[in-house]
Design an enzyme around this catalytic site. Structure first.
Site, short mmCIF file in Angstrom:
data_model
loop_
_atom_site.label_atom_id
_atom_site.label_comp_id
_atom_site.label_asym_id
_atom_site.label_seq_id
_atom_site.Cartn_x
_atom_site.Cartn_y
_atom_site.Cartn_z
N SER A 18 -33.57 19.20 -9.20
CA SER A 18 -34.15 17.94 -8.46
C SER A 18 -35.50 18.29 -7.71
CB SER A 18 -32.97 17.48 -7.56
OG SER A 18 -31.78 17.28 -8.04
N CYS A 385 -29.10 -8.89 -13.17
CA CYS A 385 -28.13 -8.96 -13.91
C CYS A 385 -26.90 -9.19 -13.44
CB CYS A 385 -28.15 -7.25 -14.57
SG CYS A 385 -27.55 -7.01 -16.13
N HIS A 511 -33.73 -6.99 -16.23
CA HIS A 511 -33.99 -5.82 -15.42
C HIS A 511 -35.52 -5.85 -15.32
CE1 HIS A 511 -29.91 -4.06 -14.96
NE2 HIS A 511 -29.78 -4.49 -16.36
N GLU A 513 -36.97 -4.83 -12.71
CA GLU A 513 -37.29 -3.35 -12.37
C GLU A 513 -37.87 -2.29 -13.11
OE1 GLU A 513 -34.51 -4.42 -12.90
OE2 GLU A 513 -33.04 -2.81 -12.79
N1 GLN Z 1 -21.58 -5.44 -16.00
C1 GLN Z 1 -22.39 -6.59 -16.56
C2 GLN Z 1 -22.57 -6.87 -17.98
O1 GLN Z 1 -22.28 -5.99 -18.67
C3 GLN Z 1 -23.52 -6.50 -15.86
C4 GLN Z 1 -24.42 -5.32 -16.58
C5 GLN Z 1 -25.64 -4.94 -15.57
O2 GLN Z 1 -25.85 -5.34 -14.44
N2 GLN Z 1 -26.54 -4.07 -16.22
O3 GLN Z 1 -22.87 -7.77 -18.39
#
Ligand code: GLN
Length: 538
Positions: A18, A385, A511, A513
């Site tokens: 780290s 997500c 995602h 991000e």
């Molecule tokens: N657990 C949810 C899925 O598998 C969302 C996954 C996530 O947020 N990356 O669809």
């Protein structure tokens, strides 16, 4: 063999983990790129998991996802954010991935009767992994080794790196050792001994670092530089101080450049110096550090909030959104379980609410409280997500009246699985690398907030999920005000939902991000922080 002229930099760590090896490697890559070199970055992780995809955030922090759908170490996020390199499946190798390739070859009879051994077979496989990134268009390949010098599991990796200078010639290989100079407050002194010992561990293996980078809370004095140089066997000008930065991790490359680290590297690799252009990077930092706009408060509702690494890219992308909107961001991590039962005091005063991705039922009811709060109080909301899945469940429960609505991930028996397992996921039982992963295209609805954020009608973003919006509920939820503003090109998968009756309420199945960088913030983070800024000033 690599193509002629490709050079290699190896970054190892000493004393403790780290230390920010990933940020240091990424900073070096940025500096060399800004001197006109074509760079790649790679992480070698000596643990036995094939990849971090199955590991808990407590163990490993965030699982980063690349364009090609590799589930990878979060350092790849630093590589992409700092150096703008595009990572792929060759950018992260674990001992598990190396060993499984060797063992599979052994079963195929690929070793022709030989005894298969750590040296040379595992080390050769490691060298192959390093060489896999040295493509024709690359001038300098940087490889960071996870863990700390002295770890037993890291030994084959260090041995492979040592062999590189034999294979390719000393002028083509550079060893950088990042080490800690601890400060003892009782005796008020910085100590160089742990670094001397770490350099000695490397010497035993046959690696003498060319450059020593010293992580420290306080400035090193002449006496420290002298000792480190003498006892680590590194020239005085190759002992570099990397002090904790004051405001932003994006200052690290600038500080390293001030000590001429990039010049030193190029000289040692016998490469021309070229001009260093850090103008846009520096102006980004000055906007990040001295924003002229107001303070904007964002709440991130997750279940590992004590562990910032678990949401690394989310926090970084928010920072990028803050830079783009010229605001000072205060990001508050809120434990979702603390909100359960309507205890939403912690959400008061927030200008924006973000529910990030996640797995498993723990914390879900609290995330639903946060979505409901954002929707009812007209607070800008970004769901990512699992955050989209929560937004859908919340609408189904509270606006459609399906009180039992849920995701079949959390309650397979529920009467209204508004989120359910994807068709293509149904037969899959193996856990590693089997989700819907990586870049997929998405078409945006004209006139939507998503369309206006991206300024494009077709986008591609990175995914990591097994569950999806259940199309049987599309009409019902549309009647409750949900607009499907992003769909897969065949119209089958809901990728973005939003609420036009709200200040800014948008949730995506992908995602965003992972594709955000400080110089090029992801459009959704930019638009979300913009909406939060507007909310703050209203
Ligand atoms: N657990 C949810 C899925 O598998 C969302 C996954 C996530 O947020 N990356 O669809």
């Amino acid at each position: 063999m690599p193509h002629d002229g490709c050079k290699f930099i190896f970054v190892t760590g000493g004393v403790v983990s780290s230390l920010g090896k990933g940020i240091t490697a990424a900073s070096i890559a940025l500096l060399l790129r800004q001197r006109g070199y074509r760079i790649t970055l790679q992480k070698l992780d000596p643990y036995l998991n094939i990849d971090p995809g199955t590991m808990s955030p407590y163990q490993h922090g965030e699982v980063y996802v690349t364009d090609d759908g590799t589930e990878a170490d979060l350092d790849l996020g630093h590589y992409e954010r700092f150096a703008g390199v595009s990572c792929n499946r060759n950018s992260n190798y674990t001992a598990g991935k190396i060993y499984s390739a060797v063992l599979a070859r052994e079963r195929e009879g690929g070793y022709l009767g030989k005894t298969v051994q750590v040296i040379p077979h595992i080390t050769d496989e490691i060298k192959k992994a390093v060489l896999s990134q040295a493509k024709e268009n690359i001038d300098i390949a940087i490889t960071e080794v996870g863990g700390t010098a002295g770890d037993i599991e890291g030994l084959p990796f260090l041995e492979a790196l040592r062999e590189f200078s034999q294979d390719l010639g000393r002028e083509n290989v550079l060893y950088i050792h990042l080490t800690l100079i601890p400060y003892l407050s009782a005796s008020r002194e910085l100590k160089t001994k742990p670094s001397q010992q770490s350099a000695s561990i490397l010497r035993n293996i046959g690696i003498i670092p060319d450059i020593l980078i010293c992580r420290t809370e306080r400035s090193l004095q002449n006496e420290h530089f002298r000792k480190l140089s003498m006892f680590c066997n590194v020239p005085r000008n190759a002992v570099i101080e990397e002090k904790d930065v004051k405001n932003s991790i994006y200052e690290v490359p600038v500080e390293l450049a001030e000590q001429k680290l990039d010049e030193l590297i190029l000289k040692k690799l016998e490469l021309p110096l070229n001009n260093l252009d850090l103008d846009s990077w520096k102006s980004m930092i000055s906007r990040a550090v001295n924003p002229s706009g107001p303070l904007v408060r964002i709440g991130v509702i997750g279940k590992y909030m004590g562990l910032r690494d678990a949401y690394k890219s989310i926090f970084e992308a928010l920072t990028h959104g803050g830079i783009a909107n010229d605001v000072a961001l205060e990001v508050k991590g809120i434990e979702s379980e603390d909100l359960e039962g309507g205890k939403t005091d912690a959400l008061e005063g927030l200008d924006g609410i973000l529910v990030p991705g996640g797995f498993g039922y723990r914390g879900i009811e609290g995330k639903l409280e946060a979505v409901q709060f954002a929707r009812e109080r007209n607070v800008p909301f970004l769901g990512i997500c699992l955050g989209l899945q929560c937004a859908v469940i919340e609408t189904a429960r509270h606006l459609v009246g399906l009180s039992d609505a849920n995701s079949s991930e959390f309650n397979p028996e529920c009467s209204h699985p508004v989120i359910h397992i994807m068709e293509e996921q149904k037969g899959i039982t193996e856990k590693g690398g089997t989700m819907r992963l990586g870049l997929y295209p998405c078409d945006l609805l004209d006139g939507s907030a998503a369309r206006s954020a991206y300024g494009n009608s077709r986008i591609s973003e990175r995914h990591r999920h097994r569950y999806e919006f259940n199309n049987e509920y599309r009409e019902m939820l549309a009647e409750a005000g949900i607009v499907y503003s992003g769909l897969s090109p065949d119209g089958q998968l809901v990728e973005i939902v939003e609420r036009p009756d709200h200040r800014w309420f948008l949730a995506c199945q992908f995602h965003p991000e992972f594709t955000s960088t400080p110089l090029k913030p992801n459009p959704l983070f930019k638009a979300f922080v913009k909406a939060a800024r507007k909310n703050a000033s209203e």
